[in-house]
Design a protein around this motif. Structure first.
Motif, PDB file in Angstrom:
ATOM      1  N   GLY A 106       0.745  -1.001  -0.192  1.00 48.13           N
ATOM      2  CA  GLY A 106      -0.199  -0.181   0.015  1.00 48.13           C
ATOM      3  C   GLY A 106       0.837   1.197  -0.147  1.00 48.13           C
ATOM      4  N   ALA A 107       0.318   2.403  -0.382  1.00 46.89           N
ATOM      5  CA  ALA A 107       1.032   3.558  -0.552  1.00 46.89           C
ATOM      6  C   ALA A 107       0.796   4.492   0.518  1.00 46.89           C
ATOM      7  N   SER A 140       2.573  -4.488  -6.692  1.00 49.27           N
ATOM      8  CA  SER A 140       1.607  -3.632  -6.036  1.00 49.27           C
ATOM      9  C   SER A 140       0.351  -4.482  -5.725  1.00 49.27           C
ATOM     10  N   SER A 145      -2.263   1.474  -5.629  1.00 50.32           N
ATOM     11  CA  SER A 145      -0.959   1.714  -5.365  1.00 50.32           C
ATOM     12  C   SER A 145       0.025   1.909  -6.449  1.00 50.32           C
ATOM     13  N   GLY A 279      -4.752   0.483   0.831  1.00 55.24           N
ATOM     14  CA  GLY A 279      -3.742  -0.079  -0.241  1.00 55.24           C
ATOM     15  C   GLY A 279      -4.353  -1.150  -1.021  1.00 55.24           C
TER      16      GLY A 279
END
Length: 400
Positions: A106-107, A140, A145, A279
């Motif tokens: 996740g970002a 990802s 994300s 995320g």
């Protein structure tokens, strides 16, 4: 091909531990023509993976996590001559000679850094760019994300793929009356309820959910169950419970045992998850797989996970959250429709698919070729916004 997998965190609870265990089982099952060196720091955890001819559990000793990641692992991999190194969690072994595969779960670290203490923020500000540069390729767990990653670190744009999480087969509708009664009694669940499940902190918008339920509770017989535990500054999210009328309709059973989750989800008439940012959002997938209607938000990957199976609303708008919940709770036909759509949507996300796609990336890296993966199944039907809404003020009461 010889694949080394860093398994130090395989016994952890939560989403990353589940991801590691389920994904590696799938890799081992599918990759019988390869040798998997599973690297552990705990002999008990390693013992669970013994018994297959192409699986080699290895226990590495080191004085601390950093030493294990950055000394013990690369030392073993370089001596053993592995072809590729995979860490299903986060760190990259900088001294490893083989190509490395990194997973971005996740970002959150750079989208909502306010949710983390200053030490973790400082660590990620330094470590994440280094890990990404060390990795030959990045996975990802959502397209959202991956897009955020490419925007923040453009050098990753040509060497990343989206591989969604799966959902365990144990998440399915539970209909056994004895099982449901036992679980209801264990957690003192009300007869009819809306469920939130997960950590309790600002990003999850539990405060906004409580405010939405305050506006809804006069028109429905349901109570609200907030199951989880407070995380970073999470107790602020529960401040609306200072209202006695609201507190009387809200239940806090704490953390739910993993084995009881399918039954709890099956008992709920609605799963509400109006998070500011996800995320991925594994609880959404688990709820849909159990046949529970879902209301979620436009935050992060939530629309990507639910597709057309659930309404997505502005997490900053408690009236919209309340209206979306009321539409399901007051209309049996709407609830039934969302159950059917959710069950069908959940079937698109399997650990077998995740393992097959991950193995294809590992094999490509082992051949020193760029991975070439098609888009994830089911993604084409989902509109993924370039930038999902984020909270206007994470310190506000509605943000918890």
């Amino acid at each position: 091909m010889r694949i080394a997998v860093m398994m130090r965190h395989a016994a952890e609870g939560g989403g990353t531990g589940t991801y590691t265990r389920e994904l590696v089982r799938g890799l081992v099952d599918r990759g019988t023509c390869h040798r998997f060196d599973l690297l552990f720091d705990d002999p008990a955890a390693a013992a669970e993976w013994a018994g297959q001819a192409h699986v080699h559990p290895v226990v590495l000793r080191a004085p601390g996590r950093m030493a294990w990641d950055q000394w013990a692992v690369p030392r073993y991999c370089n001596r053993a001559g592995v072809d590729v190194v995979f860490n299903p969690k986060h760190a990259m072994p900088f001294l490893a000679k083989a190509p490395c595969l990194f997973v971005l779960h996740g970002a959150d670290w750079f989208v909502v850094p306010e949710n983390y203490g200053w030490r973790l923020r400082a660590y990620q500000a330094v470590a994440l760019p280094l890990y990404l540069r060390k990795a030959r390729h990045t996975i990802s767990v959502s397209e959202e994300s991956r897009r955020r990653l490419a925007a923040r670190f453009p050098f990753t744009a040509g060497r990343s793929n989206t591989i969604h999480h799966g959902v365990s087969p144990r998440f399915q509708p539970v209909t056994d009356p004895q099982v449901l009664a036992r679980v209801r009694a264990r957690y003192r669940l009300p007869e009819r309820f809306v469920l939130y499940l997960g950590l309790i902190y600002r990003q999850k918008n539990v405060g906004g959910l409580l405010e939405a339920f305050r506006r809804l509770m006069g028109s429905v017989p349901h109570d609200l169950v907030v199951a989880g535990r407070p995380a970073f500054h999470g107790r602020r999210a529960l401040e609306p419970l200072a209202d006695p009328a609201l507190a009387a309709r809200v239940h806090l059973p704490g953390w739910i045992d993993e084995d009881d989750l399918p039954a709890v989800l099956s008992l709920a008439e609605l799963f509400a998850f109006p998070s500011y940012y996800e995320g991925f959002g594994i609880p959404l997938l688990e709820a849909m797989a159990c046949g529970t209607p879902v209301v979620t938000s436009t935050g992060g990957a939530c629309p990507e996970v639910v597709g057309a199976a659930a309404p997505t609303v502005d997490p900053d708008d408690p009236d919209a959250i309340a209206a979306a919940m009321h539409a399901v709770l007051a209309d049996p036909e709407q609830a039934s429709r969302q159950r059917r759509l959710g069950l069908a949507r959940a079937r698109l996300f399997t650990w077998q698919t995740a393992a097959a796609r991950t193995l294809a990336v590992l094999e490509a890296l082992g051949r020193d070729e760029p991975p070439d993966l098609p888009p994830p199944p089911g993604l084409a039907e989902t509109a993924v916004p370039d930038r999902a809404p984020l909270p206007r003020d994470l310190s506000s009461p509605l943000a918890g």
